[in-house]
Design an enzyme around this catalytic site. Structure first.
Site, PDB file in Angstrom:
ATOM      1  N   GLU A  43      -9.025  14.291  83.384  1.00  0.00           N
ATOM      2  CA  GLU A  43      -8.124  14.960  82.435  1.00  0.00           C
ATOM      3  C   GLU A  43      -6.837  14.141  82.310  1.00  0.00           C
ATOM      4  OE1 GLU A  43      -7.325  18.831  84.172  1.00  0.00           O
ATOM      5  OE2 GLU A  43      -6.191  17.988  85.830  1.00  0.00           O
ATOM      6  N   ASP A  90       3.123  18.617  84.006  1.00  0.00           N
ATOM      7  CA  ASP A  90       2.460  17.872  82.931  1.00  0.00           C
ATOM      8  C   ASP A  90       3.473  17.278  81.943  1.00  0.00           C
ATOM      9  OD1 ASP A  90       0.121  19.090  84.046  1.00  0.00           O
ATOM     10  OD2 ASP A  90       0.314  20.781  82.663  1.00  0.00           O
TER      11      ASP A  90
HETATM   12  O1  FUB Z   1      -1.207  22.543  83.582  1.00  0.00           O
HETATM   13  C1  FUB Z   1      -2.543  22.951  83.407  1.00  0.00           C
HETATM   14  C2  FUB Z   1      -3.484  21.821  83.622  1.00  0.00           C
HETATM   15  O2  FUB Z   1      -3.304  21.282  84.928  1.00  0.00           O
HETATM   16  C3  FUB Z   1      -3.267  20.623  82.726  1.00  0.00           C
HETATM   17  O3  FUB Z   1      -3.678  20.828  81.411  1.00  0.00           O
HETATM   18  C4  FUB Z   1      -4.003  19.602  83.492  1.00  0.00           C
HETATM   19  O4  FUB Z   1      -3.808  18.293  83.083  1.00  0.00           O
HETATM   20  C5  FUB Z   1      -3.514  19.881  84.904  1.00  0.00           C
HETATM   21  O5  FUB Z   1      -2.282  19.250  85.149  1.00  0.00           O
END
Ligand code: FUB
Length: 354
Positions: free
Chosen positions: A254, A47
């Protein structure tokens, strides 16, 4: 635990190899040959939110660990405990590890799971924004501050009032205003929030529903609270209509990121269960944003999460895959160049050569 030791010794071997030209052919666990190699090989990172501070590229990634939690659709296996910050003088330069910048044990309101963070700078202070479950197991967004981009960061005693869900992205507009975009469905809990009210029993969106929308709010002058009520980011399809949940190759899931290019605001995001990074453009920070296409095709590993940054006249895409471990919760960050077409659309990136 045995798997973790295996992965880290594999990472050490990979680290020893990456400076040689042969590194170009290095694949680790990947099925296909990658266009880029992991930037960090001693630890698992994901991320990546990239920012240019003090003439260097600073990376604010998640710090993946093998926590031994069984994988599920809520993402319980992403049980991260701290953040480490990294920086580079340029994308080909040595990556400096600045060490732990913030730990879950130092956050007074912490429950569990430090997920994808972002950072911002204003008036001599740096701010780290992070999603974390509180003691009731509800994701909130916290803020911590430091005089240095690498931290250590001091967290506020409570989450940002009115914040919820995951994946904050803080965008600075040309006039100095800052906006936070956030939200993520399924394990990110966005489906549990309606008009600012939390319902722990709300189900995941299903085909036939209107797709859930990411959220945005302008930040207050001190960067530590919202200056206005949270609102939905209007994301429209090519015909100007809201997405339906069935359109999961294009709708928001997301990993919001916003950048500005040539008079337009670009809102990019992951489609989650279909693993694309898509983007939409608009004329102001609130949108509406109209869908333009996929900018990064699915990477190996379930999650896809990115940032886009301009450095020394070149645009870069930071992203991750699972080259080192082959495990969806043990990721490694990467970077590649990003290019625009003359009409402002982004040239689609495939992270693999074949
Ligand atoms: O790294 C945890 C979660 O996985 C992140 O917050 C999301 O965007 C996904 O990449």
């Amino acid at each position: 635990m045995q798997m973790n030791i295996f992965c880290l010794s594999f990472a050490t071997v990979l680290a020893a190899c990456v400076s040689a030209p042969a590194a170009q052919a290095q694949r680790g666990t990947l099925k296909k040959e990658p266009v880029s190699q992991p930037l960090i090989t001693k630890r698992f990172t994901a991320d990546p939110s990239a920012h240019v501070f003090r003439g260097r590229i600073f990376l604010y990634p998640s710090h993946d660990i093998e926590a031994g939690v069984k994988e599920n659709d809520n993402g319980d296996h992403f049980d991260m405990k701290d953040y480490r910050i990294y920086s580079m003088s340029d994308v080909e330069g040595k990556v400096k590890d600045h060490g732990v910048a913030l730990s879950v044990k130092d956050i007074p309101w912490a429950g569990r799971q430090l997920w994808a963070p972002d950072a911002a700078y204003k008036d001599g202070m740096y701010y780290l924004y992070f999603p974390l479950k509180d003691k009731q197991d509800i994701f909130r967004i916290g803020v911590a501050s430091s005089k240095k981009p690498q931290g250590p960061f001091k967290p506020e005693p409570a989450p940002i009032p009115g914040s919820y869900s995951i994946d904050p992205c803080v965008f600075r507009d040309a006039n100095g205003d800052h906006y936070m975009y956030f939200g993520g469905i399924w394990g990110g809990q966005l489906q549990r929030w309606k008009n600012g009210i939390y319902d722990s029993t709300a189900p995941n969106p299903k085909p036939g529903d209107t797709a859930l929308l990411p959220r945005v709010a302008k930040l207050s002058a001190d960067m530590k609270s919202f200056a206005e009520p949270v609102r939905e980011v209007q994301l429209l399809d090519e015909q100007g209509k809201p997405f339906m949940e069935d359109n999961n190759g294009k709708r928001f899931f997301e990993a919001a990121w916003v950048h500005y290019y040539n008079g337009k605001y670009y809102f990019s995001y992951s489609t989650g269960d279909t693993h694309n990074i898509c983007y939409a453009t608009g004329d102001n920070p609130y949108g509406p944003f109209t869908y333009k296409g996929v900018l990064l095709e699915p990477v190996e590993g379930w999650t896809n999460h990115h940032s886009i940054v301009l450095f020394n006249g070149q645009w870069y895409l930071f992203y991750h895959d699972v080259q080192i471990s082959g495990k969806t919760h043990l990721r490694n960050v990467k970077v590649t160049e990003l290019y625009y077409n003359e009409d402002g659309t982004i040239k689609k990136i495939n992270a693999y050569k074949n």
